[in-house]
Design a protein around this motif. Structure first.
Motif, PDB file in Angstrom:
ATOM      1  N   VAL A 295     -41.858 -34.457 -60.504  1.00 60.16           N
ATOM      2  CA  VAL A 295     -40.478 -34.621 -60.529  1.00 60.16           C
ATOM      3  C   VAL A 295     -39.632 -33.596 -59.717  1.00 60.16           C
ATOM      4  O   VAL A 295     -39.640 -32.640 -60.143  1.00 60.16           O
ATOM      5  N   ASP A 296     -38.997 -33.834 -58.842  1.00 61.12           N
ATOM      6  CA  ASP A 296     -38.453 -33.008 -57.952  1.00 61.12           C
ATOM      7  C   ASP A 296     -37.156 -32.172 -58.572  1.00 61.12           C
ATOM      8  O   ASP A 296     -36.036 -32.900 -58.720  1.00 61.12           O
ATOM      9  N   PRO A 297     -37.284 -30.789 -58.694  1.00 58.51           N
ATOM     10  CA  PRO A 297     -36.338 -30.004 -59.689  1.00 58.51           C
ATOM     11  C   PRO A 297     -35.008 -29.886 -58.634  1.00 58.51           C
ATOM     12  O   PRO A 297     -33.902 -29.802 -59.308  1.00 58.51           O
ATOM     13  N   ALA A 298     -35.004 -30.083 -57.447  1.00 62.24           N
ATOM     14  CA  ALA A 298     -34.080 -29.917 -56.610  1.00 62.24           C
ATOM     15  C   ALA A 298     -33.270 -31.417 -56.331  1.00 62.24           C
ATOM     16  O   ALA A 298     -32.262 -31.509 -55.755  1.00 62.24           O
ATOM     17  N   LYS A 299     -33.983 -32.257 -56.873  1.00 62.53           N
ATOM     18  CA  LYS A 299     -33.272 -33.773 -56.962  1.00 62.53           C
ATOM     19  C   LYS A 299     -33.150 -34.381 -55.559  1.00 62.53           C
ATOM     20  O   LYS A 299     -32.166 -35.291 -55.342  1.00 62.53           O
ATOM     21  N   LYS A 300     -33.758 -34.060 -54.606  1.00 63.01           N
ATOM     22  CA  LYS A 300     -33.844 -34.500 -53.298  1.00 63.01           C
ATOM     23  C   LYS A 300     -34.579 -35.565 -53.161  1.00 63.01           C
ATOM     24  O   LYS A 300     -34.243 -36.691 -52.822  1.00 63.01           O
ATOM     25  N   ARG A 301     -35.851 -35.690 -53.885  1.00 61.41           N
ATOM     26  CA  ARG A 301     -36.899 -36.699 -53.843  1.00 61.41           C
ATOM     27  C   ARG A 301     -36.337 -37.933 -54.747  1.00 61.41           C
ATOM     28  O   ARG A 301     -36.409 -37.365 -56.108  1.00 61.41           O
ATOM     29  N   LEU A 302     -36.102 -38.986 -54.484  1.00 59.86           N
ATOM     30  CA  LEU A 302     -35.784 -39.806 -55.574  1.00 59.86           C
ATOM     31  C   LEU A 302     -36.772 -40.704 -55.886  1.00 59.86           C
ATOM     32  O   LEU A 302     -36.313 -41.793 -56.886  1.00 59.86           O
ATOM     33  N   GLY A 303     -37.799 -40.781 -55.391  1.00 59.53           N
ATOM     34  CA  GLY A 303     -38.899 -41.488 -55.610  1.00 59.53           C
ATOM     35  C   GLY A 303     -39.446 -41.169 -57.313  1.00 59.53           C
ATOM     36  O   GLY A 303     -39.359 -40.120 -57.684  1.00 59.53           O
ATOM     37  N   ARG A 304     -40.099 -42.370 -57.805  1.00 63.40           N
ATOM     38  CA  ARG A 304     -40.786 -41.914 -59.301  1.00 63.40           C
ATOM     39  C   ARG A 304     -42.088 -42.336 -59.125  1.00 63.40           C
ATOM     40  O   ARG A 304     -42.722 -43.554 -58.255  1.00 63.40           O
ATOM     41  N   SER A 305     -42.932 -41.747 -59.871  1.00 60.54           N
ATOM     42  CA  SER A 305     -44.384 -41.976 -59.842  1.00 60.54           C
ATOM     43  C   SER A 305     -44.794 -43.335 -60.346  1.00 60.54           C
ATOM     44  O   SER A 305     -44.034 -44.163 -61.057  1.00 60.54           O
ATOM     45  N   LEU A 306     -45.754 -43.979 -59.828  1.00 62.56           N
ATOM     46  CA  LEU A 306     -46.376 -45.269 -59.981  1.00 62.56           C
ATOM     47  C   LEU A 306     -47.364 -45.384 -60.912  1.00 62.56           C
ATOM     48  O   LEU A 306     -47.809 -46.491 -61.309  1.00 62.56           O
ATOM     49  N   LEU A 307     -47.662 -44.320 -61.356  1.00 63.26           N
ATOM     50  CA  LEU A 307     -48.921 -44.302 -62.320  1.00 63.26           C
ATOM     51  C   LEU A 307     -48.572 -44.999 -63.517  1.00 63.26           C
ATOM     52  O   LEU A 307     -49.243 -45.775 -64.267  1.00 63.26           O
ATOM     53  N   PRO A 308     -47.187 -44.861 -64.082  1.00 64.50           N
ATOM     54  CA  PRO A 308     -47.135 -45.637 -65.251  1.00 64.50           C
ATOM     55  C   PRO A 308     -46.973 -47.185 -65.123  1.00 64.50           C
ATOM     56  O   PRO A 308     -47.258 -47.583 -66.226  1.00 64.50           O
ATOM     57  N   ILE A 309     -46.882 -47.653 -64.047  1.00 61.12           N
ATOM     58  CA  ILE A 309     -47.043 -49.173 -63.999  1.00 61.12           C
ATOM     59  C   ILE A 309     -48.208 -49.727 -63.301  1.00 61.12           C
ATOM     60  O   ILE A 309     -48.303 -50.721 -62.950  1.00 61.12           O
ATOM     61  N   LEU A 310     -49.329 -48.867 -62.843  1.00 65.12           N
ATOM     62  CA  LEU A 310     -50.429 -49.396 -62.576  1.00 65.12           C
ATOM     63  C   LEU A 310     -51.156 -49.991 -63.692  1.00 65.12           C
ATOM     64  O   LEU A 310     -50.915 -49.810 -64.885  1.00 65.12           O
ATOM     65  N   GLY A 311     -51.682 -51.295 -63.295  1.00 64.95           N
ATOM     66  CA  GLY A 311     -52.617 -51.980 -64.383  1.00 64.95           C
ATOM     67  C   GLY A 311     -51.394 -53.015 -65.051  1.00 64.95           C
ATOM     68  O   GLY A 311     -51.754 -53.598 -66.020  1.00 64.95           O
ATOM     69  N   ILE A 312     -50.108 -52.893 -64.838  1.00 62.01           N
ATOM     70  CA  ILE A 312     -48.948 -53.667 -65.325  1.00 62.01           C
ATOM     71  C   ILE A 312     -48.225 -54.597 -64.505  1.00 62.01           C
ATOM     72  O   ILE A 312     -48.193 -54.444 -63.322  1.00 62.01           O
ATOM     73  N   ASP A 313     -48.206 -55.715 -64.967  1.00 62.92           N
ATOM     74  CA  ASP A 313     -47.597 -56.939 -63.887  1.00 62.92           C
ATOM     75  C   ASP A 313     -46.276 -56.793 -63.390  1.00 62.92           C
ATOM     76  O   ASP A 313     -45.760 -57.325 -62.526  1.00 62.92           O
ATOM     77  N   GLY A 314     -45.342 -55.781 -64.372  1.00 61.05           N
ATOM     78  CA  GLY A 314     -44.110 -55.602 -63.868  1.00 61.05           C
ATOM     79  C   GLY A 314     -42.902 -56.757 -63.950  1.00 61.05           C
ATOM     80  O   GLY A 314     -41.680 -56.601 -63.386  1.00 61.05           O
ATOM     81  N   LYS A 315     -43.285 -57.942 -64.829  1.00 65.15           N
ATOM     82  CA  LYS A 315     -42.467 -58.982 -64.499  1.00 65.15           C
ATOM     83  C   LYS A 315     -41.138 -58.512 -65.253  1.00 65.15           C
ATOM     84  O   LYS A 315     -39.933 -59.045 -65.060  1.00 65.15           O
ATOM     85  N   ALA A 316     -41.063 -57.610 -66.295  1.00 61.63           N
ATOM     86  CA  ALA A 316     -39.834 -57.380 -66.932  1.00 61.63           C
ATOM     87  C   ALA A 316     -39.274 -55.864 -66.620  1.00 61.63           C
ATOM     88  O   ALA A 316     -38.777 -55.217 -67.345  1.00 61.63           O
ATOM     89  N   SER A 317     -39.691 -55.433 -65.330  1.00 63.60           N
ATOM     90  CA  SER A 317     -39.354 -54.275 -64.946  1.00 63.60           C
ATOM     91  C   SER A 317     -37.847 -53.837 -64.450  1.00 63.60           C
ATOM     92  O   SER A 317     -37.257 -54.941 -64.200  1.00 63.60           O
ATOM     93  N   GLU A 318     -37.573 -52.709 -64.723  1.00 66.46           N
ATOM     94  CA  GLU A 318     -36.339 -52.295 -64.246  1.00 66.46           C
ATOM     95  C   GLU A 318     -36.343 -51.906 -62.421  1.00 66.46           C
ATOM     96  O   GLU A 318     -35.285 -51.576 -62.007  1.00 66.46           O
ATOM     97  N   ARG A 319     -37.439 -51.986 -61.951  1.00 65.59           N
ATOM     98  CA  ARG A 319     -37.545 -51.480 -60.491  1.00 65.59           C
ATOM     99  C   ARG A 319     -37.125 -52.765 -59.693  1.00 65.59           C
ATOM    100  O   ARG A 319     -38.091 -53.598 -59.469  1.00 65.59           O
ATOM    101  N   ASN A 320     -36.061 -52.856 -59.388  1.00 69.44           N
ATOM    102  CA  ASN A 320     -35.657 -54.032 -58.749  1.00 69.44           C
ATOM    103  C   ASN A 320     -34.713 -53.734 -57.559  1.00 69.44           C
ATOM    104  O   ASN A 320     -33.989 -54.815 -57.070  1.00 69.44           O
ATOM    105  N   GLN A 321     -34.609 -52.619 -56.851  1.00 71.13           N
ATOM    106  CA  GLN A 321     -33.899 -52.453 -55.766  1.00 71.13           C
ATOM    107  C   GLN A 321     -34.624 -51.299 -55.032  1.00 71.13           C
ATOM    108  O   GLN A 321     -35.462 -50.449 -55.513  1.00 71.13           O
ATOM    109  N   VAL A 322     -34.843 -51.441 -53.727  1.00 67.40           N
ATOM    110  CA  VAL A 322     -35.474 -50.291 -52.703  1.00 67.40           C
ATOM    111  C   VAL A 322     -34.038 -50.190 -51.557  1.00 67.40           C
ATOM    112  O   VAL A 322     -33.159 -51.320 -51.351  1.00 67.40           O
TER     113      VAL A 322
END
Length: 496
Positions: A295-322
């Protein structure tokens, strides 16, 4: 799993979703398919930009190209390089005690910003030789005792320097089986015209992918043979879409919606439907190794780790924009544009829309373009798009991907889509301010560079482009004095 947490990152060059595991019916990719069957296979993974160096820089830095400075190709004497202050995967993991290495294609710079400990840059497409180098790296890492981070930049399936070739006429190690795809047996995707030149090139493209697939198999076998597979996170990714018109260098889905396969040695395989971005790759690597910079302390990097969603189908995910950011390909290919995409809609903001859309050199020289430009048809088409609409684009584009997946019907002027347009415009501007994008324009000028004047009374008309018919600024609604950078509240909680 071993206490050591190794990372193997394999990057294909100009590969779209022409893979069996992504639904391609005529090409066989058994090794990549096998990897996908043991991994989390992302169905909605997006590059930020459809250009080789820029996309790789996003993978390594977690920053969009307008943030990291890799605005275009880092090649020859006309080059762009990443800013000196930017932190990269090889730098951060090296600091964390990792043995870092890269084989094959690098295509980013400068070396001081990307300080791989072991560098074996080459232009070879001999994937057996590359796998031997990888095996050597694995064995040396076992002896060294440190965990490793190895990147392999494959040159396949990029075009070679002929007009329709993909490196298939060269002689390679006898372990490599040559592909046998022919022009009459390829799938012609909807963004490409069905012509003799296109079919020839697609067959050669398939044969190049066939070689790449064998290389993936060789490397994975070497990893298993050295006993390191159970301690290694394996990522397979591509930098941008196929090297054909309507795909590479565009921000259409054909250029930026790409393969992403991640095998975690302790997580079950699954097909994941989250919308994820290449800015998520670096946070994922850092999270995997327990690096505090995940987690970037300077808040320049806005991406998030994918580890929490590995092995999950993501159908109800909040990740809905790029989001995406393209400015150059070659140094002469200036055509800055930005996009936001959600599950249904995609909005493009084209900053230099009065310019012709530029050609990448390899596409301009292609046989498929030769067929298109010499078509006898009264209305020449590029895929489903009119030729003139490809080269001369509007300042804004809005597409309903549910009903128009190839992004052909521009809905910007549709009254029934006005609310959607306003919403996506607002989200895109919030993201541009959050990432300090100098290409956020109002009245045809960068609001970043004139921000101090605005703070001292300059009125900047709240319109995208300068209007020579109405040049005045006193009778126009002015841009508000909005914050920049980390002071901006993001409009959503998605992969921004």
């Amino acid at each position: 799993m071993s206490a050591k947490k190794n990372i193997l990152l394999m990057v294909a060059d100009d590969l779209g979703k022409q893979l069996g595991c992504y639904g391609a019916s005529t090409i066989k990719t058994p090794n990549i398919d096998r990897l996908a069957g043991e991994s989390t296979q992302f169905e909605y993974a997006f590059a930020s930009t459809a250009s080789c160096s820029g996309s790789r820089s996003v993978i390594y830095t977690g920053l969009h190209t307008h943030q990291n400075g890799q605005y275009g190709l880092a090649s020859h004497r006309h080059h762009f390089v990443t800013f000196d202050h930017v932190e990269t995967a090889p730098k951060l993991l090296k600091q964390a005690g990792y043995r870092t290495g890269i084989l094959g294609k690098i295509h980013v710079g400068p070396a001081a910003v990307y300080p791989w400990e072991v560098t074996r840059e080459s232009e070879t497409r001999d994937v057996a030789v590359i796998s031997d180098q990888a095996n050597e790296f694995f064995l040396e890492s076992k002896q060294d005792g440190r965990p490793f981070f190895l990147t392999i930049g494959f040159h396949d399936p990029h075009r070679d320097r002929t007009r329709g070739g993909f490196g298939n006429d060269q002689e390679y190690d006898p372990r490599i089986q040559k592909g046998s795809y022919k022009a009459d047996s390829v799938e012609v995707p909807p963004f490409i015209n069905d012509s003799p030149g296109a079919r020839f090139e697609l067959a050669e493209y398939y044969n190049s992918i066939h070689r790449l697939d064998q290389g993936i198999g060789f490397v994975l076998n070497a990893l298993e043979g050295t006993g390191l597979a159970e301690s290694t996170l394996v990522i397979f990714i591509s930098d941008n879409g196929p090297p054909f018109i309507n795909s590479k260098t565009t921000l259409f889905d054909a250029g930026v919606r790409l393969p992403l396969i991640i095998k975690h040695p302790e997580i079950r395989p699954v097909s994941n439907s989250d919308m994820v971005s290449y800015i998520d790759i670096l946070p994922t690597l850092l999270d995997y190794v327990g690096h505090p910079g995940a987690v970037d302390p300077a808040k320049k990097r806005l991406g998030r780790s994918l580890l929490p969603i590995l092995g999950i189908d993501g159908k109800a995910s909040e990740r809905n924009q790029v989001f995406g950011s393209h400015t150059f390909h070659e140094v002469t290919n200036y055509w800055p544009t930005r996009f936001i995409r959600d599950r249904r809609y995609k909005y493009h903001r084209n900053l230099a829309w009065r310019l012709d859309f530029p050609f990448a050199a390899d596409i301009y020289g292609s046989l498929s373009w030769e067929d298109i430009r010499n078509s006898p048809d009264s209305e020449i088409m590029i895929g489903e798009r009119k030729l003139k609409d490809y080269f001369f684009r509007a300042s804004e584009e809005l597409y309903d991907l549910e009903n128009d997946p190839n992004e052909v019907v521009n809905l910007v002027k549709s009254p029934t889509h006005a609310a959607v347009l306003d919403d996506l415009r607002a989200h895109l501007e919030t993201w541009q301010r959050r990432t300090e994008d100098p290409w956020l324009y109002r009245d045809g000028v960068s609001t970043w560079f004139v921000r101090y004047h605005a703070q001292s009374g300059l009125r900047i008309p709240d319109r995208l482009d300068f209007d020579a018919e109405r040049p005045g600024n006193q009778d126009q609604k002015a841009v508000g004095n909005l914050a920049w950078g980390s002071d901006v509240e993001l409009a959503t909680s998605s992969t921004e």
